[in-house]
Write a protein that holds these residues in place. Structure first.
Motif, PDB file in Angstrom:
ATOM      1  N   LYS A   1       0.888  -1.183   0.198  1.00 57.78           N
ATOM      2  CA  LYS A   1      -0.023  -0.056   0.117  1.00 57.78           C
ATOM      3  C   LYS A   1       0.753   1.152  -0.051  1.00 57.78           C
ATOM      4  O   LYS A   1       2.114   1.097   0.118  1.00 57.78           O
ATOM      5  CB  LYS A   1      -0.915   0.011   1.113  1.00 57.78           C
ATOM      6  N   SER A   2       0.203   2.185  -0.384  1.00 63.14           N
ATOM      7  CA  SER A   2       1.023   3.585   0.036  1.00 63.14           C
ATOM      8  C   SER A   2       1.378   3.881   1.544  1.00 63.14           C
ATOM      9  O   SER A   2       0.509   3.184   2.136  1.00 63.14           O
ATOM     10  CB  SER A   2       0.095   4.940  -0.946  1.00 63.14           C
ATOM     11  N   TRP A   3       2.238   5.032   1.859  1.00 65.06           N
ATOM     12  CA  TRP A   3       2.415   5.066   3.085  1.00 65.06           C
ATOM     13  C   TRP A   3       1.076   5.428   3.941  1.00 65.06           C
ATOM     14  O   TRP A   3       0.813   5.172   4.978  1.00 65.06           O
ATOM     15  CB  TRP A   3       3.489   6.300   3.175  1.00 65.06           C
ATOM     16  N   ASN A   4       0.344   6.534   3.231  1.00 62.41           N
ATOM     17  CA  ASN A   4      -0.937   6.893   4.082  1.00 62.41           C
ATOM     18  C   ASN A   4      -1.863   5.680   4.147  1.00 62.41           C
ATOM     19  O   ASN A   4      -2.344   5.590   5.300  1.00 62.41           O
ATOM     20  CB  ASN A   4      -1.663   7.894   3.015  1.00 62.41           C
ATOM     21  N   ASP A   5      -1.922   4.886   3.398  1.00 61.43           N
ATOM     22  CA  ASP A   5      -2.858   3.787   3.429  1.00 61.43           C
ATOM     23  C   ASP A   5      -2.428   2.744   4.559  1.00 61.43           C
ATOM     24  O   ASP A   5      -3.129   2.337   5.168  1.00 61.43           O
ATOM     25  CB  ASP A   5      -3.368   3.092   1.980  1.00 61.43           C
TER      26      ASP A   5
ATOM     27  N   LYS B   1       8.222  -9.930  -2.152  1.00 64.00           N
ATOM     28  CA  LYS B   1       9.044  -9.210  -3.132  1.00 64.00           C
ATOM     29  C   LYS B   1       9.991  -8.458  -2.856  1.00 64.00           C
ATOM     30  O   LYS B   1      10.934  -7.749  -3.598  1.00 64.00           O
ATOM     31  CB  LYS B   1       8.001  -8.898  -4.212  1.00 64.00           C
ATOM     32  N   THR B   2       9.994  -7.867  -1.582  1.00 64.50           N
ATOM     33  CA  THR B   2      10.705  -6.630  -1.320  1.00 64.50           C
ATOM     34  C   THR B   2      10.938  -6.788   0.215  1.00 64.50           C
ATOM     35  O   THR B   2      10.018  -6.998   1.029  1.00 64.50           O
ATOM     36  CB  THR B   2      10.416  -5.192  -1.576  1.00 64.50           C
ATOM     37  N   ASN B   3      12.127  -6.324   0.639  1.00 64.91           N
ATOM     38  CA  ASN B   3      12.492  -6.321   2.326  1.00 64.91           C
ATOM     39  C   ASN B   3      12.285  -5.343   2.666  1.00 64.91           C
ATOM     40  O   ASN B   3      12.118  -4.844   4.070  1.00 64.91           O
ATOM     41  CB  ASN B   3      13.978  -6.882   2.496  1.00 64.91           C
ATOM     42  N   VAL B   4      11.984  -4.194   1.866  1.00 60.00           N
ATOM     43  CA  VAL B   4      11.729  -2.865   2.475  1.00 60.00           C
ATOM     44  C   VAL B   4      10.228  -2.565   3.110  1.00 60.00           C
ATOM     45  O   VAL B   4       9.229  -3.016   2.199  1.00 60.00           O
ATOM     46  CB  VAL B   4      12.082  -1.658   1.329  1.00 60.00           C
TER      47      VAL B   4
ATOM     48  N   ILE C   1      12.298   0.855   6.331  1.00 62.37           N
ATOM     49  CA  ILE C   1      13.445   0.175   6.742  1.00 62.37           C
ATOM     50  C   ILE C   1      13.346  -1.324   6.069  1.00 62.37           C
ATOM     51  O   ILE C   1      12.644  -1.802   5.733  1.00 62.37           O
ATOM     52  CB  ILE C   1      13.458  -0.202   8.328  1.00 62.37           C
ATOM     53  N   ASP C   2      14.750  -1.744   6.011  1.00 63.97           N
ATOM     54  CA  ASP C   2      14.997  -3.086   5.285  1.00 63.97           C
ATOM     55  C   ASP C   2      15.120  -4.134   6.409  1.00 63.97           C
ATOM     56  O   ASP C   2      15.979  -3.862   7.400  1.00 63.97           O
ATOM     57  CB  ASP C   2      16.156  -2.984   4.725  1.00 63.97           C
ATOM     58  N   VAL C   3      14.018  -4.889   6.770  1.00 65.83           N
ATOM     59  CA  VAL C   3      14.021  -5.667   7.636  1.00 65.83           C
ATOM     60  C   VAL C   3      15.187  -7.030   8.036  1.00 65.83           C
ATOM     61  O   VAL C   3      15.168  -7.622   8.749  1.00 65.83           O
ATOM     62  CB  VAL C   3      12.606  -6.353   7.916  1.00 65.83           C
ATOM     63  N   THR C   4      15.797  -7.174   6.630  1.00 61.59           N
ATOM     64  CA  THR C   4      16.518  -8.135   6.724  1.00 61.59           C
ATOM     65  C   THR C   4      18.176  -7.903   6.719  1.00 61.59           C
ATOM     66  O   THR C   4      19.010  -8.573   6.796  1.00 61.59           O
ATOM     67  CB  THR C   4      16.753  -8.972   5.364  1.00 61.59           C
ATOM     68  N   SER C   5      18.311  -6.375   6.956  1.00 65.71           N
ATOM     69  CA  SER C   5      19.664  -5.924   6.821  1.00 65.71           C
ATOM     70  C   SER C   5      20.434  -6.332   8.072  1.00 65.71           C
ATOM     71  O   SER C   5      19.854  -6.350   9.276  1.00 65.71           O
ATOM     72  CB  SER C   5      19.766  -4.431   6.696  1.00 65.71           C
ATOM     73  N   ASP C   6      21.877  -6.734   8.121  1.00 68.91           N
ATOM     74  CA  ASP C   6      22.446  -7.113   9.123  1.00 68.91           C
ATOM     75  C   ASP C   6      22.725  -5.597  10.059  1.00 68.91           C
ATOM     76  O   ASP C   6      22.791  -5.848  11.350  1.00 68.91           O
ATOM     77  CB  ASP C   6      23.902  -7.738   8.839  1.00 68.91           C
TER      78      ASP C   6
ATOM     79  N   CYS D   1       6.403   8.375  -1.030  1.00 67.29           N
ATOM     80  CA  CYS D   1       5.076   8.039  -0.220  1.00 67.29           C
ATOM     81  C   CYS D   1       4.071   7.156  -1.228  1.00 67.29           C
ATOM     82  O   CYS D   1       3.185   6.805  -0.421  1.00 67.29           O
ATOM     83  CB  CYS D   1       4.602   9.406   0.218  1.00 67.29           C
ATOM     84  N   GLU D   2       4.051   7.461  -2.338  1.00 65.68           N
ATOM     85  CA  GLU D   2       3.055   6.957  -3.023  1.00 65.68           C
ATOM     86  C   GLU D   2       3.481   5.726  -3.707  1.00 65.68           C
ATOM     87  O   GLU D   2       2.554   4.955  -4.138  1.00 65.68           O
ATOM     88  CB  GLU D   2       2.806   7.997  -4.554  1.00 65.68           C
ATOM     89  N   GLU D   3       4.864   5.057  -3.697  1.00 63.95           N
ATOM     90  CA  GLU D   3       5.093   4.099  -4.087  1.00 63.95           C
ATOM     91  C   GLU D   3       4.250   2.857  -3.147  1.00 63.95           C
ATOM     92  O   GLU D   3       4.057   3.462  -1.851  1.00 63.95           O
ATOM     93  CB  GLU D   3       6.593   3.725  -3.958  1.00 63.95           C
ATOM     94  N   LYS D   4       4.245   1.707  -3.352  1.00 62.10           N
ATOM     95  CA  LYS D   4       3.497   0.604  -2.778  1.00 62.10           C
ATOM     96  C   LYS D   4       4.311  -0.495  -2.003  1.00 62.10           C
ATOM     97  O   LYS D   4       5.315  -0.856  -2.713  1.00 62.10           O
ATOM     98  CB  LYS D   4       2.091   0.107  -3.345  1.00 62.10           C
ATOM     99  N   TYR D   5       4.343  -0.455  -1.030  1.00 65.52           N
ATOM    100  CA  TYR D   5       5.316  -1.280  -0.071  1.00 65.52           C
ATOM    101  C   TYR D   5       4.495  -2.133   0.910  1.00 65.52           C
ATOM    102  O   TYR D   5       3.539  -1.472   1.525  1.00 65.52           O
ATOM    103  CB  TYR D   5       6.331  -0.562   0.635  1.00 65.52           C
ATOM    104  N   PRO D   6       5.063  -3.048   1.557  1.00 63.35           N
ATOM    105  CA  PRO D   6       4.358  -3.752   2.763  1.00 63.35           C
ATOM    106  C   PRO D   6       4.806  -2.815   3.840  1.00 63.35           C
ATOM    107  O   PRO D   6       5.755  -2.135   3.706  1.00 63.35           O
ATOM    108  CB  PRO D   6       5.182  -5.237   2.879  1.00 63.35           C
ATOM    109  N   SER D   7       4.220  -3.170   4.894  1.00 67.53           N
ATOM    110  CA  SER D   7       4.426  -2.190   6.085  1.00 67.53           C
ATOM    111  C   SER D   7       4.572  -3.123   7.425  1.00 67.53           C
ATOM    112  O   SER D   7       4.124  -4.222   7.517  1.00 67.53           O
ATOM    113  CB  SER D   7       3.391  -0.912   6.421  1.00 67.53           C
TER     114      SER D   7
END
Length: 318
Positions: A186-190, A230-233, A284-289, A298-304
């Motif tokens: 989702k977008s950041w706002n969503d 699909k993404t760690n971000v 944040i990248d949840v897999t980064s050491d 903000c408009e790109e869609k990422y997990p959260s």
């Protein structure tokens, strides 16, 4: 006829008190947990380590029932009045128990003439439980008896609450926060609204300790589900606000303010105006050491990541 007699000795267990896997722990229903008195004296760090080795914590009188049971154990365990270590010590000038409850949550009050800092001489300050149930200051290097406390754990999927939504969250015992990884992009706002609808908020992952905690939960989740995103971000709860020209959390705090918690290490973050006003939301990248905060569109869609306090915590924000 030769008659042989056999005497059979039967061991009949006594169930007056339940015991945990460790020797000499006694179960108290009113505490929903076990207590064990250690009469061998140790310094604070040694006492803390002993309890940890028994999958317990150094006991603190954070509730009236716990205070009374600690007093009873100490009174019955010694022939003379004896003070014992609690799990309370100073962190950045404030008193907290090992399970991160401030001294204001303690059922015990200061003893007569306490706190007395004259005898500490600038060293780390730990608190004792005196025979009358009051607190006293002590040098953490001093050796004292102590009590270990082991609380009954709820099933993993019930530690953040009883509802179906609560069961999708996982508790981190160190940060005392419940986290949920939302795979839907989702977008950041969503993403923010999605968390709010579950009576949670976008995660405030601004310290290394919290970042490592969510990394561990995320890794366990991926292994259990045998899936790969699909993404760690992942979006988290901060962004750049143009009207005040500042990076703020969803609670209106600056990043350094949000990163403070006892002795934890803040994640480095450059507090500067974004080059592109669209690329202004926190992630944040949840897999980064090496945990690092980053900013994405903000408009790109990422997990959260959604977050909320454990049910026994009252504060919403660190």
């Amino acid at each position: 006829m030769k008659i042989e007699c056999f005497i059979v000795f039967a061991f009949i267990p006594w169930y007056g008190a339940q015991e945990s896997g460790s020797l000499n722990y006694k179960f108290y229903p009113e505490l929903n947990g076990w207590l064990k008195l250690h009469t061998a004296i140790k310094a604070f760090d040694g006492a803390k380590k002993t309890c940890e080795n028994e999958d317990a914590i150094l006991g603190s009188p954070t509730g009236l029932d716990l205070l009374e049971k600690m007093k009873d154990l100490t009174r019955d365990g010694f022939n003379v009045p004896t003070s014992i270590y609690t799990g309370i010590k100073t962190y950045n000038g404030a008193y907290f128990s090992i399970d991160r409850k401030p001294i204001g949550k303690s059922a015990a009050k200061w003893g007569k003439g306490e706190p007395n800092y004259d005898r500490i001489e600038g060293k780390d300050i730990c608190l004792l439980l005196q025979p009358d149930g009051t607190l006293a200051t002590e040098n953490c290097d001093s050796t004292r008896p102590f009590v270990c406390y082991k609380k009954v754990e709820k099933p993993e999927d019930e530690q953040c609450g009883p509802t179906a939504i609560d069961k999708e969250y996982r508790l981190d015992k160190q940060t005392r926060r419940c986290y949920k990884f939302v795979p839907e992009v989702k977008s950041w706002n969503d993403s923010v609204w999605n968390c709010l609808e579950e009576e949670a908020y976008p995660s405030t992952v601004y310290t290394v300790e919290k970042a490592l905690a969510i990394k561990e939960i995320y890794t366990k989740k991926m292994l259990q589900e045998k899936t790969k995103e699909k993404t760690n971000v992942h979006f988290i709860g901060f962004r750049y606000y143009e009207d005040v020209e500042a990076w703020l959390t969803v609670f209106g705090q600056s990043i350094p303010e949000a990163a403070f918690w006892s002795n934890e290490q803040p994640i480095p973050f450059k507090d500067e105006k974004p080059i592109n006003e669209q690329i202004a939301c926190g992630a944040i990248d949840v897999t980064s050491d090496k945990p690092e905060l980053s900013v994405v569109s903000c408009e790109e869609k990422y997990p959260s990541i959604c977050e909320k306090p454990a049910p026994d915590e009252e504060s919403v924000e660190d």
